[in-house]
Design a protein around this motif. Structure first.
Motif, PDB file in Angstrom:
ATOM      1  N   ALA A  68     -77.028 -10.468  24.833  1.00  3.93           N
ATOM      2  CA  ALA A  68     -77.703  -9.297  25.335  1.00  3.93           C
ATOM      3  C   ALA A  68     -76.911  -8.070  25.173  1.00  3.93           C
ATOM      4  O   ALA A  68     -77.695  -6.907  24.914  1.00  3.93           O
ATOM      5  N   ILE A  95     -85.388  -7.848  28.935  1.00  8.50           N
ATOM      6  CA  ILE A  95     -86.804  -7.315  29.487  1.00  8.50           C
ATOM      7  C   ILE A  95     -86.630  -6.785  30.922  1.00  8.50           C
ATOM      8  O   ILE A  95     -87.387  -6.005  31.182  1.00  8.50           O
ATOM      9  N   THR A 134     -86.757 -16.358  19.389  1.00 12.86           N
ATOM     10  CA  THR A 134     -85.888 -17.069  20.032  1.00 12.86           C
ATOM     11  C   THR A 134     -85.311 -18.379  19.181  1.00 12.86           C
ATOM     12  O   THR A 134     -83.907 -18.406  19.259  1.00 12.86           O
ATOM     13  N   ALA A 142     -92.284  -8.320  26.281  1.00 13.58           N
ATOM     14  CA  ALA A 142     -92.982  -9.396  25.998  1.00 13.58           C
ATOM     15  C   ALA A 142     -94.547  -9.195  25.667  1.00 13.58           C
ATOM     16  O   ALA A 142     -95.274  -8.542  26.320  1.00 13.58           O
ATOM     17  N   LEU A 179     -77.447  -6.994  21.456  1.00 12.43           N
ATOM     18  CA  LEU A 179     -78.747  -6.571  21.001  1.00 12.43           C
ATOM     19  C   LEU A 179     -78.996  -5.156  21.725  1.00 12.43           C
ATOM     20  O   LEU A 179     -79.528  -4.105  21.421  1.00 12.43           O
ATOM     21  N   VAL A 184     -87.991  -8.076  17.817  1.00 17.05           N
ATOM     22  CA  VAL A 184     -86.821  -8.835  17.674  1.00 17.05           C
ATOM     23  C   VAL A 184     -86.888 -10.331  17.250  1.00 17.05           C
ATOM     24  O   VAL A 184     -88.062 -10.721  17.171  1.00 17.05           O
ATOM     25  N   TYR A 237     -82.784 -12.489  26.408  1.00 11.82           N
ATOM     26  CA  TYR A 237     -83.924 -11.794  26.111  1.00 11.82           C
ATOM     27  C   TYR A 237     -84.535 -11.448  27.633  1.00 11.82           C
ATOM     28  O   TYR A 237     -85.158 -10.274  27.752  1.00 11.82           O
ATOM     29  N   GLU A 238     -84.838 -12.506  28.496  1.00 14.42           N
ATOM     30  CA  GLU A 238     -85.043 -12.030  29.677  1.00 14.42           C
ATOM     31  C   GLU A 238     -84.562 -11.003  30.432  1.00 14.42           C
ATOM     32  O   GLU A 238     -84.978 -10.226  31.259  1.00 14.42           O
ATOM     33  N   THR A 289     -91.587 -10.902  21.067  1.00 14.06           N
ATOM     34  CA  THR A 289     -90.817 -10.051  21.753  1.00 14.06           C
ATOM     35  C   THR A 289     -90.487  -8.665  20.982  1.00 14.06           C
ATOM     36  O   THR A 289     -89.847  -8.719  19.963  1.00 14.06           O
ATOM     37  N   LEU A 337     -86.615  -4.496  26.125  1.00 12.53           N
ATOM     38  CA  LEU A 337     -87.455  -5.264  25.616  1.00 12.53           C
ATOM     39  C   LEU A 337     -88.870  -5.546  26.281  1.00 12.53           C
ATOM     40  O   LEU A 337     -88.696  -5.498  27.489  1.00 12.53           O
TER      41      LEU A 337
END
Length: 503
Positions: A28, A71, A49, A78, A31, A46, A67-68, A84, A76
């Motif tokens: 994370a 977000i 996964t 979804a 990114l 991106v 990613y979560e 994503t 990010l």
């Protein structure tokens, strides 16, 4: 994939396995830095996964957790059907946004058919199954994979076609065809033969609960006192509090609600999960069910039966509801059900089953407020139930849940002072810590602290109790056995086992 949403390759994402920082945190952070440095621009995708996890040599669940987190932070977004993306709104808030940032402000970075409202895309595919993916071990998340079938698509086509003939608003109590199909569903799947008139369509369990408590509050003229199982769902306690009622904790044991300890003369309603107590998993014996019904009739108490995931039973057949033992005219049991566990949470559809006497209180409230579920959803759901596909889908999913349950036992077997409690069904498993109670509670806190940054979704067993004088020996974890990604589920179990071995 269009140029606008093509994933940026060659991102400078590296991990250091010798670092004390968890892998999802490292990914994370990398990114985040790439986005801040405009190496990836708003609206660009991106890497998938699977691709990034393969490139980094980590479990896919690790990348999903990273990613979560991004977000949740707003880095990010979804996008349904498009993977994503770097959140398009960053183009309006970041310095130098505009033409230099590579985003045309006159055109949306997310295509119309990927917007959350689904405009421009018929809801006959996975767009209706929800864009957000829960953590791999989050309790309560079902497996939605496999819902989309020919029967599912046909149901939505029929519903869409019906709108062209007559664009009508669904009746406040629910579409008559859906009420009939729900009544038939309860007869066949829950051993509860009741008339369609006893069924009201709701937006789910909480909507049904709020509707009932509102109706009761209007007749009692005072703050309602509602008993809840302890341990029990924290979110259910929260819903009761939001409805303005006071909560009374009622002890539950391995068999469910302890009916021998029910108080007289102080409760207006009691919420129970008799077929599959949450979280301990007990099924209320017949003797206790009859004792509960007799107590409720004697004290004028309404029993709110939360059917939750009772249809998802690995061994034997689902137990009949408590409502099946009650009188259809003068009864005291109101059954709350949802299709969020057997179909998908994205439907936001459920039902309330009430005897005639209580329906007379509930129906005026619903008529005043109107129905919460759109006519197209109700029409599609009625057609889907009529096809018999839900019964077949449930059978298929039960096989997958049974495999998940066995995998939990296999992966966690031999973990020191931790055992997986026997579970006959449902979407979760309970891991109980043994040994000195105080040390078990400290271990519970330490495991949660280590698992939280990894976004596994593990919950502390202790948070399900309301009473402070709860059984000191009941410390441990609650984990879900749902989610669509088998590999991510297995990887998360292995990570949890590693934590248990360390802590």
């Amino acid at each position: 994939m269009s140029a606008r949403t093509r994933a940026v390759s060659g991102l400078p994402v590296h991990i250091d396995r010798s670092s004390s920082s968890p892998l999802p945190v490292q990914i994370a952070a990398a990114l985040r830095e790439a986005i801040d440095a405009s190496l990836i621009r708003p609206g660009e995708a991106v890497p998938a996964t699977r691709d990034l996890s393969r490139r980094l040599g980590v479990a896919r669940g690790v990348v999903v957790a990273a990613y979560e987190q991004l977000i949740a932070e707003g880095y990010l977004a979804a996008a349904q059907g498009r993977g994503t993306l770097v959140h398009p709104d960053l183009a309006r808030t970041s310095p130098g946004a505009g033409a230099g940032a590579g985003v045309d402000p006159a055109r949306p970075a997310i295509p119309v058919d990927a917007r959350p409202d689904g405009e421009g895309r018929a809801p006959t595919d996975e767009s209706l199954l929800g864009a957000e993916r829960p953590a791999p071990l989050a309790p309560g998340a079902p497996i939605t994979e496999g819902v989309v079938s020919s029967a599912w698509r046909s149901a939505w086509r029929e519903a869409a076609a019906s709108l062209e003939v007559a664009a009508t608003v669904a009746p406040p109590l629910g579409d008559p065809s859906l009420r009939r199909e729900i009544a038939e569903h309860l007869r066949r799947m829950r051993g509860t033969p009741r008339a369609a008139a006893d069924v009201l369509v709701t937006a789910g369990t909480r909507d049904g609960l709020w509707l009932l408590l509102t109706a009761l509050g209007a007749t009692r003229g005072r703050t309602l006192a509602v008993g809840v199982e302890d341990p029990g769902l924290p979110s259910l306690r929260g819903a009761v509090s939001r409805a303005g009622a006071s909560i009374i904790a009622l002890p539950a044991d391995a068999l469910g609600l302890d009916t021998a300890r029910l108080p007289d003369g102080m409760l207006d309603a009691v919420i129970v999960t008799p077929s599959h107590q949450y979280p301990l998993g007990g099924s209320l014996p017949l003797a206790r069910r009859r004792e509960l019904l007799a107590w409720a009739h004697r004290n004028g108490v309404v029993i709110i039966e939360d059917d939750f995931d009772s249809e998802l039973r690995y061994t034997g057949t689902p137990l009949p509801t408590l409502a099946a033992l009650d009188d259809a005219e003068r009864g005291v049991v109101v059954l709350l059900g949802t299709f969020s566990r057997t179909i998908t949470p994205a439907l936001s559809a459920g039902y309330l089953l009430a005897p005639a006497g209580l329906r007379a209180l509930i129906e005026p409230v619903r008529r005043d407020l109107g129905g919460p579920v759109s006519s197209v959803v109700q029409s599609a759901l009625a057609a889907y139930l009529a096809s018999g596909e839900l019964r077949r889908h449930t059978v298929r999913m039960l096989r997958r849940y049974a495999v998940r349950r066995d995998l939990v036992s296999e992966r966690l077997a031999g973990a020191e002072r931790a055992r997986v409690r026997p579970m006959d069904g449902g979407l979760h498993a309970v891991i109980e810590f043994s040994g000195d109670p105080e040390r078990a509670r400290r271990r519970e806190a330490d495991v949660i602290a280590e698992a939280e940054p990894m976004r596994l979704g593990v919950q502390a067993l202790g948070r399900y109790w309301q009473r402070t004088d709860r059984d000191a020996g009941m410390a441990g974890l609650v984990i879900g056995v749902g989610g669509d990604d088998d590999a991510a589920f297995d990887a998360a179990l292995r990570e949890l086992r590693g934590i248990l071995d360390r802590v």
